[in-house]
Design a protein around this motif. Structure first.
Motif, PDB file in Angstrom:
ATOM      1  N   UNK A  52      55.750  29.637  50.475  1.00  0.00           N
ATOM      2  CA  UNK A  52      55.063  29.064  49.308  1.00  0.00           C
ATOM      3  C   UNK A  52      53.554  29.042  49.545  1.00  0.00           C
ATOM      4  N   UNK A  53      53.152  28.694  50.768  1.00  0.00           N
ATOM      5  CA  UNK A  53      51.721  28.687  51.102  1.00  0.00           C
ATOM      6  C   UNK A  53      51.118  30.081  50.903  1.00  0.00           C
ATOM      7  N   UNK A  54      51.805  31.106  51.397  1.00  0.00           N
ATOM      8  CA  UNK A  54      51.298  32.476  51.268  1.00  0.00           C
ATOM      9  C   UNK A  54      51.259  32.902  49.805  1.00  0.00           C
ATOM     10  N   UNK A  55      52.291  32.521  49.039  1.00  0.00           N
ATOM     11  CA  UNK A  55      52.287  32.834  47.604  1.00  0.00           C
ATOM     12  C   UNK A  55      51.082  32.178  46.931  1.00  0.00           C
ATOM     13  N   UNK A  56      50.765  30.947  47.329  1.00  0.00           N
ATOM     14  CA  UNK A  56      49.578  30.288  46.790  1.00  0.00           C
ATOM     15  C   UNK A  56      48.318  31.078  47.087  1.00  0.00           C
ATOM     16  N   UNK A  57      48.193  31.580  48.311  1.00  0.00           N
ATOM     17  CA  UNK A  57      47.028  32.405  48.668  1.00  0.00           C
ATOM     18  C   UNK A  57      46.969  33.663  47.803  1.00  0.00           C
ATOM     19  N   UNK A  58      48.113  34.332  47.669  1.00  0.00           N
ATOM     20  CA  UNK A  58      48.147  35.587  46.917  1.00  0.00           C
ATOM     21  C   UNK A  58      47.772  35.350  45.452  1.00  0.00           C
ATOM     22  N   UNK A  59      48.227  34.230  44.893  1.00  0.00           N
ATOM     23  CA  UNK A  59      47.915  33.923  43.495  1.00  0.00           C
ATOM     24  C   UNK A  59      46.477  33.447  43.331  1.00  0.00           C
ATOM     25  N   UNK A  60      46.018  32.601  44.254  1.00  0.00           N
ATOM     26  CA  UNK A  60      44.704  31.988  44.094  1.00  0.00           C
ATOM     27  C   UNK A  60      43.542  32.908  44.366  1.00  0.00           C
ATOM     28  N   UNK A  61      43.688  33.833  45.329  1.00  0.00           N
ATOM     29  CA  UNK A  61      42.552  34.662  45.731  1.00  0.00           C
ATOM     30  C   UNK A  61      41.994  35.499  44.571  1.00  0.00           C
ATOM     31  N   UNK A  62      42.801  36.307  43.888  1.00  0.00           N
ATOM     32  CA  UNK A  62      42.225  37.080  42.790  1.00  0.00           C
ATOM     33  C   UNK A  62      41.846  36.232  41.584  1.00  0.00           C
ATOM     34  N   UNK A  63      42.672  35.226  41.280  1.00  0.00           N
ATOM     35  CA  UNK A  63      42.409  34.402  40.092  1.00  0.00           C
ATOM     36  C   UNK A  63      41.076  33.671  40.220  1.00  0.00           C
ATOM     37  N   UNK A  64      40.831  33.039  41.357  1.00  0.00           N
ATOM     38  CA  UNK A  64      39.592  32.289  41.558  1.00  0.00           C
ATOM     39  C   UNK A  64      38.440  33.208  41.954  1.00  0.00           C
ATOM     40  N   UNK A  65      38.734  34.245  42.725  1.00  0.00           N
ATOM     41  CA  UNK A  65      37.678  35.153  43.157  1.00  0.00           C
ATOM     42  C   UNK A  65      37.011  35.873  42.004  1.00  0.00           C
ATOM     43  N   UNK A  66      37.790  36.245  40.991  1.00  0.00           N
ATOM     44  CA  UNK A  66      37.213  36.969  39.857  1.00  0.00           C
ATOM     45  C   UNK A  66      36.400  36.061  38.944  1.00  0.00           C
ATOM     46  N   UNK A  67      36.490  34.749  39.156  1.00  0.00           N
ATOM     47  CA  UNK A  67      35.705  33.800  38.359  1.00  0.00           C
ATOM     48  C   UNK A  67      34.473  33.286  39.105  1.00  0.00           C
ATOM     49  N   UNK A  68      34.289  33.750  40.320  1.00  0.00           N
ATOM     50  CA  UNK A  68      33.166  33.270  41.115  1.00  0.00           C
ATOM     51  C   UNK A  68      31.859  33.898  40.641  1.00  0.00           C
ATOM     52  N   UNK A  69      30.839  33.078  40.468  1.00  0.00           N
ATOM     53  CA  UNK A  69      29.517  33.539  40.060  1.00  0.00           C
ATOM     54  C   UNK A  69      28.638  33.684  41.282  1.00  0.00           C
ATOM     55  N   UNK A  70      28.076  34.867  41.455  1.00  0.00           N
ATOM     56  CA  UNK A  70      27.328  35.169  42.675  1.00  0.00           C
ATOM     57  C   UNK A  70      26.158  34.217  42.883  1.00  0.00           C
TER      58      UNK A  70
END
Length: 412
Positions: A52-70
Motif C-alpha cells: 500500500x505504501x508503494x502504491x501511494x508513492x506510485x500514485x502521488x509522484x506523478x499527480x503531485x509532481x505535475x502540479x509543482x510550480x518551479x
C-alpha cells in the motif's frame, strides 16, 4: 569537470534536507513489516502495508509532481513532507490499530511526499553550474545508495532492539526536520512556463515514455535479482545468510558506479550509453543465474550495481534533453513512479515465476523481459520527428556539440 565544482554551503544544506526526506522512504517497507509482525498474520499484513505504501508513492509522484510550480516549489514540498511525517508518526504511534487504518496511514505516508524526490532533484540542478549537473546527479545517486545501504540495518536494530514502532517514529522526525531544512534552500528554481508552448503537462510527460520504460527496466531488473536471490542461494546449496553480504556488495557497487560516472566525460550519446549499460547489466545477471559459485554471484551483482547506476544516471540526464525546464520536476517525479511500478511488477513476477520454475530460470526470464523493454525504449527514442522547443546546450557529460532532442517536442 570535478566534484569540487558542486561543493558549496547550499549543496551541503540540500544534502541534509535530502537525507531527511529520503531516509524515511528507504526505511518504510521493512519498518511496517517489523511494526506488525507480532500480530496475527503479521508478516502477511506487513507485506500488504508495504505494498500500500508503494502504491501511494506510485500514485502521488506523478499527480503531485505535475502540479509543482518551479518558481515556488518550497511550499508544495513542505506540505507534502509535513503530511508524510504525520503519516509515519501515526503508523509508529498506533501499531495496534485496525489494519484498514494502518493501510490508510501507509498510503498517506507514501503518497504525500512522493513528489519530493523529483522536486529536490530539480532544485539541486538549479544550485550548480550547468556544466556540473552530471556531477551533481552522480553525487545525489551516491547519497541515495548510501541511504538505502544504511536504512535496513537501522530499522532492524531499532525495531528488534528497542521497539517495533521506533523506526517509523524516527522516520517521522527526519521528514519533519527536512521540512524545516527547506528554508535553507531557495524557494524554487527559474523556469519560464512559456517553454511549453501552451502544451499540457500530461502530453509533455507522455511524450517521454521511452525514457521511463528503460528507467523502470533498469531498476526492476536488479529488483528481480534481489527478490529471487535467497531462493537462488538455496538452489545452489549456498547459505541463505550470504544474501545480506551479497546485496551489500550490490549497493556498494551502485554507489561506486555513480561516483565514477561523474568523474569524467564518457563517449557517445546518452541513449547509446544507456543501451550499452543496460545490455551489460543483463549480461551480469545472466552470469548470476547460470554460474554456480558464491564468488561468481558476488562478482556479477557487484558489477551489475556499478553498471546499473550509470544506466539510471543516463536516463535522468536524458530527461533534461527531452523535457522543457519547467517540466523537469514533473519528469523526475514520473520517473520515480515508473521505477516504483517496475519494482512492484518485479515482485509480482518473481512470486509468480518461483511457483512454477527454478530461481535461475526466473532470473533469466526477467532478463529477457528487461531486454525487450530496453530495446523498445531505445528504438522509440530514435523516432524521427519535427524539431521544436528550447535550444539544447552542449552536453557536459559527453562533450558533444548541440544535438536535436531525441524525443521531439511537437507544437500545437
Amino acid at each position: 569537470m570535478s566534484y569540487r565544482d558542486i561543493a558549496s554551503r547550499r549543496t551541503l544544506a540540500w544534502a541534509v534536507v535530502a537525507v531527511g526526506a529520503r531516509m524515511p522512504v528507504a526505511m518504510a517497507p521493512l519498518a511496517v513489516v517489523f511494526l506488525v509482525r507480532e500480530r496475527d498474520g503479521g508478516y502477511a499484513l506487513g507485506a500488504m502495508l508495504a505494498a500500500v505504501y508503494v502504491v501511494g508513492e506510485i500514485a502521488g509522484a506523478p499527480l503531485l509532481g505535475m502540479r509543482m510550480r518551479a518558481e515556488r516549489a518550497r511550499p508544495q514540498l513542505a506540505v507534502g513532507l509535513a503530511v508524510g511525517a504525520v503519516g509515519f508518526a501515526a503508523l509508529g504511534a498506533l501499531p495496534d490499530a485496525h489494519a484498514a487504518v494502518l493501510a490508510l496511514f501507509a498510503f498517506v505516508a507514501g503518497a504525500a511526499p512522493a513528489a519530493a524526490p523529483g522536486g529536490l532533484r530539480a532544485l539541486l540542478n538549479s544550485l550548480v553550474p550547468e556544466k556540473s549537473v552530471p556531477q551533481a546527479m552522480s553525487a545525489e545517486s551516491v547519497l541515495i545508495f548510501l541511504i538505502w545501504a544504511v536504512a535496513p540495518a537501522a530499522v532492524t536494530g531499532l525495531a528488534l532492539g528497542v521497539a517495533p514502532g521506533l523506526p517509523l517514529l524516527l522516520a517521522a522526525v527526519l521528514m519533519a526536520l527536512s521540512v524545516a531544512g527547506l528554508w535553507l534552500l531557495p524557494v524554487g528554481w527559474q523556469a519560464d512556463e512559456s517553454d511549453r508552448d501552451g502544451e499540457s503537462m500530461l502530453r509533455i510527460m507522455a511524450r517521454a515514455w521511452p525514457v521511463y520504460v528503460t528507467g523502470a527496466a533498469s531498476l526492476s531488473l536488479l529488483a528481480l535479482a534481489e527478490l529471487v536471490l535467497p531462493a537462488l542461494l538455496e538452489q545452489r546449496s549456498i547459505s541463505v545468510g550470504m544474501a545480506g553480504p551479497l546485496l551489500a556488495g550490490l549497493a556498494v557497487g551502485s554507489a561506486v558506479g555513480s561516483f565514477v560516472y561523474g568523474l569524467r566525460s564518457w563517449p557517445g550519446r546518452l541513449r547509446t550509453q544507456s543501451l550499452v549499460l543496460m545490455l551489460s547489466v543483463c549480461g551480469c545477471l545472466a552470469v548470476v543465474a547460470l554460474l554456480p559459485t558464491a564468488a561468481w554471484i558476488a562478482a556479477g551483482l557487484a558489477v551489475a550495481g556499478v553498471l546499473q547506476a550509470g544506466a539510471m544516471l543516463t536516463r535522468n540526464l536524458t530527461l533534461r534533453e527531452v523535457l522543457p525546464p519547467s517540466a523537469l520536476a514533473a519528469g523526475y517525479s514520473v520517473m520515480y513512479a515508473a521505477i516504483g511500478a517496475g519494482y512492484a511488477a518485479s515482485g509480482s513476477l518473481a512470486g509468480g515465476l518461483l511457483s512454477v520454475t527454478t530461481p535461475s530460470a526466473a532470473i533469466l526470464a526477467g532478463v529477457g523481459l528487461s531486454l525487450v523493454l530496453t530495446l523498445v525504449g531505445a528504438l522509440a527514442e530514435v523516432r524521427p520527428g519535427p524539431r521544436g522547443g528550447a535550444p539544447v546546450p552542449p552536453l557536459p557529460e559527453t562533450g558533444a556539440p548541440p544535438q536535436t532532442p531525441l524525443l521531439k517536442r511537437r507544437r500545437g
